[in-house]
Design an enzyme around this catalytic site. Structure first.
Site, PDB file in Angstrom:
ATOM      1  N   HIS A 165      19.683 -29.633 -18.033  1.00 55.88           N
ATOM      2  CA  HIS A 165      19.474 -30.456 -16.853  1.00 55.88           C
ATOM      3  C   HIS A 165      18.020 -30.853 -16.623  1.00 55.88           C
ATOM      4  CE1 HIS A 165      23.560 -29.248 -16.315  1.00 55.88           C
ATOM      5  NE2 HIS A 165      23.253 -28.028 -15.912  1.00 55.88           N
ATOM      6  N   ARG A 205      22.513 -32.457 -10.629  1.00 53.91           N
ATOM      7  CA  ARG A 205      23.417 -33.535 -10.216  1.00 53.91           C
ATOM      8  C   ARG A 205      22.858 -34.937 -10.369  1.00 53.91           C
ATOM      9  NH1 ARG A 205      26.471 -30.553  -5.146  1.00 53.91           N
ATOM     10  NH2 ARG A 205      27.085 -28.781  -6.382  1.00 53.91           N
ATOM     11  N   PRO A 250      16.499 -29.127  -1.077  1.00 50.99           N
ATOM     12  CA  PRO A 250      15.076 -29.255  -0.743  1.00 50.99           C
ATOM     13  C   PRO A 250      14.876 -30.113   0.503  1.00 50.99           C
ATOM     14  CG  PRO A 250      15.543 -29.908  -3.029  1.00 50.99           C
ATOM     15  CD  PRO A 250      16.836 -29.816  -2.323  1.00 50.99           C
ATOM     16  N   GLU A 251      14.215 -29.559   1.485  1.00 56.38           N
ATOM     17  CA  GLU A 251      13.875 -30.293   2.695  1.00 56.38           C
ATOM     18  C   GLU A 251      12.357 -30.212   2.880  1.00 56.38           C
ATOM     19  OE1 GLU A 251      16.470 -29.147   5.979  1.00 56.38           O
ATOM     20  OE2 GLU A 251      18.015 -28.499   4.577  1.00 56.38           O
TER      21      GLU A 251
END
Length: 273
Positions: free
Chosen positions: A92, A111, A2-3
């Site tokens: 997650h 993560r 994601p940017e």
DNA sequence: CTAGGTGCCTGATTGC
DNA sequence: TGCAATCAGGCACCTA
């Protein structure tokens, strides 16, 4: 990952679900996702608060609440879904924010790098960020002056959030390709024409990606309303295309490591480092 | 200021 | 085939 365009897309897609809603409860399934304050304190602070505005600063998504600002950084693998509270959760899922309409905002992060920050003033988190690349108050002349003062390698500089806020690996590679600048060039060796082209390229790829609702293939499922398309994936010129022909000149694209990041470029179009 | 290293993490890839 | 080692990467933090 994601940017800026992905965060902007989240802000736009989440507003219809969240604006005006009150937080009825918070579950920190992975407390480490809560950076400030600690998870237990955050539960107490957020419960009952109304979501008044949603915005973006760099790669931070920002929720304005009655008593503070909730800033969230997705890092590598963070995602959001809005679903009915009764629907099954997924592997997650790290943080669950219950809403007063029977739905939940669910933060999923394989993560575990993403982080929540709840602070009285957003500046406590974002004070060190550089200018917004799409802010019209950032002029080409100012960008030129900022970049000419730097002696380091251009790609890591563009990804430095204190230099410019919002660019990550994907859009940096895309912008350098569009501007025909080798990622290993030193910033202070760029000509005025190259810097102008780079500035235009950064804005172009960011605006185009926002229009296409980002790149990540599976980053948003806001069940109910239309899902974000993430269609910019099909517009990528160099990222993830090493070994394939350049769409501009046909030369085989290469992948090197710059500043520890996988870097994709055309050795023909982007000249020498 | 710049560059390089480490740690945080887990799924995918690579190696034998 | 199967399992262990390696890799990927945004950012904070450390050293030089």
């Amino acid at each position: 990952m994601p940017e800026l365009p992905e965060i902007e897309t989240y802000a736009r897609h989440l507003r219809p679900y969240l604006l005006g809603r009150r937080v009825s409860y918070l579950e920190a399934l992975w407390p480490g996702s809560i950076a400030v304050p600690d998870a237990e304190t955050l539960k107490a602070l957020l419960t009952g608060q109304r979501i008044e505005a949603i915005s973006r600063r760099g790669k931070f998504l920002s929720f304005s609440l009655d008593g503070g600002v909730l800033l969230i950084h997705l890092r590598m693998t963070g995602r959001f879904r809005v679903e009915a509270a009764a629907s099954p959760r997924q592997p997650h899922d790290r943080v669950i924010m219950g809403l007063d309409d029977g739905r939940e905002l669910r933060f999923n992060d394989t993560r575990k790098f993403g982080r929540f920050y709840f602070v009285p003033d957003a500046a406590l988190v974002t004070a060190n960020l550089g200018p917004e690349p799409l802010d019209e108050t950032l002029t080409p002349a100012e960008f030129r002056e900022r970049i000419r003062k730097r002696s380091g390698t251009v790609k890591p500089l563009l990804m430095n959030q204190t230099f410019l806020a919002g660019l990550g690996n994907i859009y940096t590679d895309e912008a350098l390709f569009r501007a025909r600048i080798h990622p290993l060039r030193k910033a202070n060796t760029l000509t005025n024409e190259e810097i102008t082209a780079l500035f235009e390229a950064i804005r172009h790829v960011l605006q185009e990606s926002i229009a296409y609702e980002g790149t990540s293939l599976d980053f948003v499922y806001t069940g109910g309303l239309r899902e974000a398309s993430a269609a910019y994936q099909s517009r990528l010129q160099v990222y993830g295309r090493a070994g394939e022909p350049c769409l501009r000149c046909g030369h085989i694209l290469e992948r090197i490591v710059v500043g520890g990041r996988g870097t994709h470029f055309c050795p023909q179009c982007q000249g020498d480092g």
